[in-house]
Design an enzyme around this catalytic site. Structure first.
Site, PDB file in Angstrom:
ATOM      1  N   GLN A  71       0.932  -1.269   0.229  1.00 35.56           N
ATOM      2  CA  GLN A  71       0.047   0.254   0.108  1.00 35.56           C
ATOM      3  C   GLN A  71       0.729   1.432   0.090  1.00 35.56           C
ATOM      4  OE1 GLN A  71      -2.704  -1.659   3.342  1.00 35.56           O
ATOM      5  NE2 GLN A  71      -3.613   0.231   2.431  1.00 35.56           N
ATOM      6  N   HIS A  72       0.147   2.449  -0.389  1.00 33.76           N
ATOM      7  CA  HIS A  72       0.693   3.718  -0.195  1.00 33.76           C
ATOM      8  C   HIS A  72       1.818   4.221  -0.923  1.00 33.76           C
ATOM      9  CE1 HIS A  72      -1.611   2.710   3.613  1.00 33.76           C
ATOM     10  NE2 HIS A  72      -0.365   2.086   4.075  1.00 33.76           N
ATOM     11  N   ASP A 244      -2.236  -4.881  -0.166  1.00 30.07           N
ATOM     12  CA  ASP A 244      -2.146  -6.388   0.082  1.00 30.07           C
ATOM     13  C   ASP A 244      -2.901  -6.882   1.371  1.00 30.07           C
ATOM     14  OD1 ASP A 244      -0.517  -4.404   1.880  1.00 30.07           O
ATOM     15  OD2 ASP A 244       1.278  -5.706   1.404  1.00 30.07           O
TER      16      ASP A 244
HETATM   17  O1  5SP Z   1       1.955  -0.040   4.971  1.00 31.98           O
HETATM   18  C1  5SP Z   1       1.342  -1.088   5.030  1.00 31.98           C
HETATM   19  C2  5SP Z   1      -0.177  -0.964   5.578  1.00 31.98           C
HETATM   20  O2  5SP Z   1      -0.800   0.232   5.841  1.00 31.98           O
HETATM   21  C3  5SP Z   1       1.824  -2.189   4.662  1.00 31.98           C
HETATM   22  O3  5SP Z   1       1.315  -3.236   5.032  1.00 31.98           O
HETATM   23  C4  5SP Z   1       2.270  -2.371   3.220  1.00 31.98           C
HETATM   24  O4  5SP Z   1       0.992  -2.680   2.557  1.00 31.98           O
HETATM   25  C5  5SP Z   1       3.494  -3.322   2.886  1.00 31.98           C
HETATM   26  O5  5SP Z   1       3.096  -4.856   3.185  1.00 31.98           O
HETATM   27  P1  5SP Z   1       4.170  -5.877   3.255  1.00 31.98           P
HETATM   28  O6  5SP Z   1       4.849  -5.654   1.843  1.00 31.98           O
HETATM   29  O7  5SP Z   1       4.898  -5.884   4.381  1.00 31.98           O
HETATM   30  O8  5SP Z   1       3.319  -7.226   3.192  1.00 31.98           O
END
Ligand code: 5SP
Ligand code: ADP
Length: 482
Positions: A71-72, A244
């Site tokens: 995300q983000h 994700d």
């Molecule tokens: O920043 C967040 C949720 O807000 C993280 O969960 C990212 O979405 C990355 O996830 P992974 O790659 O560690 O699964």
């Protein structure tokens, strides 16, 4: 048999599952690594996606695909569809001051009311504000802002920079979904709409934003010439994709009473709820999920890589780290690792560093340090569970997923840290599975009911000493850093 594909473009790698659309049975899979670092050229994700798709046997016999992703991340595009600078990822903390400035200008209550979240360094809005302040020339060129999964879906459909993509830079063809839009801090899961004034506040001007598809809505088809291996037929449906965490919840079929704890690069604690949350403290992010509901979530920056660091320090692999950790008593003889190696998001201490507290001659052993690492990362997540519960989430069981959930010591100690039963679903790529389920939904118009993942759990063995000891050390460390 109709086949669908799901992608997890995560922080460390890209994973692809090809499944039976009717049952969710995994037919084949592929993966490819992502580069290290907290800023990454999105082209590397595209190359990894192409490699992972080829590794999974290609898409020639696949009817639909959907992309889940970290995300983000800020993917800033110019009017010709070029990526302006490497994407700043969710775990890049240089935007911390920008997040604080946005919050001060708009107000935490107003942010929570308008978007369900209060900016922290991770969110896209904070990264855009950083760009505006630190790289004004780049900010002025931004014509569209996408997230990792939006941009990959766009590329799959044949869009991209002029000259290097079959259909060229049609920015208005970008799409996203509710879950990922809700991580921008300029979209509301309640109104299902962008808050353009908040985008302008962050970036300094308006820009094209991806259309937000409804859950299960088809967003177009894979362009036959988009992938180097060929896209197969000209009618592979592209689903909306998801952040994700939302994709994992959808892949697990999480329902009321389930709280998912994911230990990957990030540590996350989240649940699917019928009503939105608005936490003006900013601890719980009021995200949307992938099914049309909501996803209150707490994230930490320090999760699986805490174990990487400590295993490296001790010169052991994951299995040996786990064996060592289980040799020590719960509470590690008073040794506590407050694991803020990369700064921290929850609590919001972006400049923090880790601390190993409570050491004595008696407890300074390899096994207590190993246990303190596992306990410390899990206690950060246990704090997250309390915060999520504070938003009214019913936590009857924890589903433990992510790379580090496969570690026996992590499982055993999770049952000592959490006062709620812990279940570990069969090893699997649940983000990619959720994306595949979404692809089947976009293809057939109805979300398929796939059998739930089988899950077994360590016996409940709650040891309150671990969290009590951690809370004291956490507060001491935070005071030291203040
Ligand atoms: O920043 C967040 C949720 O807000 C993280 O969960 C990212 O979405 C990355 O996830 P992974 O790659 O560690 O699964
Ligand atoms: N047996 C294990 N014990 C501890 N950590 C592990 C184990 N297997 C994998 N990991 C960790 O899991 C992480 C990858 O998890 P994953 O959920 O795929 O991450 P992401 O989704 O963030 O890319 C890596 O940091 C790796 O070190």
């Amino acid at each position: 048999m109709t086949l669908v594909a799901g992608v997890d473009s995560s922080t460390q790698s890209c994973k692809v599952l090809v499944t039976d659309a009717e049952t969710g049975r995994i037919v084949r899979s592929g993966r490819a690594a992502h580069p290290d670092g907290t800023e990454v050229d999105p082209e590397a994700w595209w190359q990894a996606l192409c490699t992972a798709v080829a590794d999974a046997g290609g898409l020639a016999d696949v009817a639909a695909i959907s992309v889940g992703g970290q995300q983000h991340g800020m993917v800033a595009l110019d009017a010709d569809g070029h990526v302006i600078r490497p994407a700043l990822l969710w775990n890049d903390t240089r935007s911390a001051a920008a997040a604080a400035a946005l919050t001060a200008e708009v107000g935490a209550d107003a942010y929570a009311e308008r978007t369900g979240v209060v900016p922290v360094a991770s969110f896209t809005a904070s990264k855009l504000r950083w760009l505006r302040d630190e790289e004004p020339g780049n900010a002025a060129r931004v014509a569209a802002v996408a997230l990792p999964h939006d941009w990959l879906s766009w590329r799959l459909r044949g869009y991209g920079p002029e000259g290097t993509s079959p259909l060229g830079p049609v920015l208005t063809e970008l799409f996203t979904d509710r879950s990922d839009a809700s991580g921008t801090a300029y979209w509301s899961a309640i109104t299902n709409d962008y808050d353009r004034a908040l985008l302008v506040a962050a970036l300094g001007h308006d820009a094209v934003l991806p259309r937000v598809l409804a859950p299960g809505e088809a967003g177009g088809v894979v362009h036959p010439a988009a992938l180097p291996t060929g896209g197969g037929s000209a009618s592979i449906v592209v689903g909306p994709g998801a952040g994700d965490n939302a994709a994992a919840a959808f892949g697990l079929g999480a329902t009321s009473g389930d709280v998912i704890v994911s230990i990957g690069t990030s540590g996350t604690v989240f649940a699917v709820t019928d009503s939105p949350s608005r936490d003006a403290s900013g601890i719980v992010a009021g995200f949307a999920d992938a099914s049309g509901a909501y996803l209150p979530l707490v994230a930490t920056l320090n999760a699986a890589r805490v174990l990487d660091a400590v295993a490296g320090l001790l010169g052991v692999d994951y299995d040996e780290l786990g064996r060592l950790a289980l040799q020590a008593e719960p509470g590690a003889g008073g040794a506590v690792l407050v694991p803020w190696f990369e700064g921290e998001r929850t609590p919001n201490l972006p400049d923090a560093t880790a601390g190993l507290l409570g050491l004595t001659l008696a407890n300074t052993t390899r096994s207590t340090v190993a246990r303190a690492a596992v306990e410390g990362l899990l206690c950060g997540l246990a704090d997250g569970l309390e915060a999520v519960r504070g938003q009214g989430v019913d936590a009857r069981r924890i589903l433990l997923i992510g790379g580090a959930a496969q570690n026996t010591a992590v499982q055993t100690i999770a049952a000592q840290v959490f006062a709620v039963p812990v279940l570990v679903p069969a090893p699997g790529e649940y983000v990619a599975l959720g994306a595949a389920r979404q692809a089947a939904w976009a293809l057939e118009g109805v979300a398929p009911e796939w059998p739930l993942a089988t899950a077994a759990g360590p016996a409940s063995d709650h040891r309150p000493i671990i969290a009590l000891q951690y809370a004291a050390a956490r507060d001491t460390r935070a005071a030291e850093l203040a």
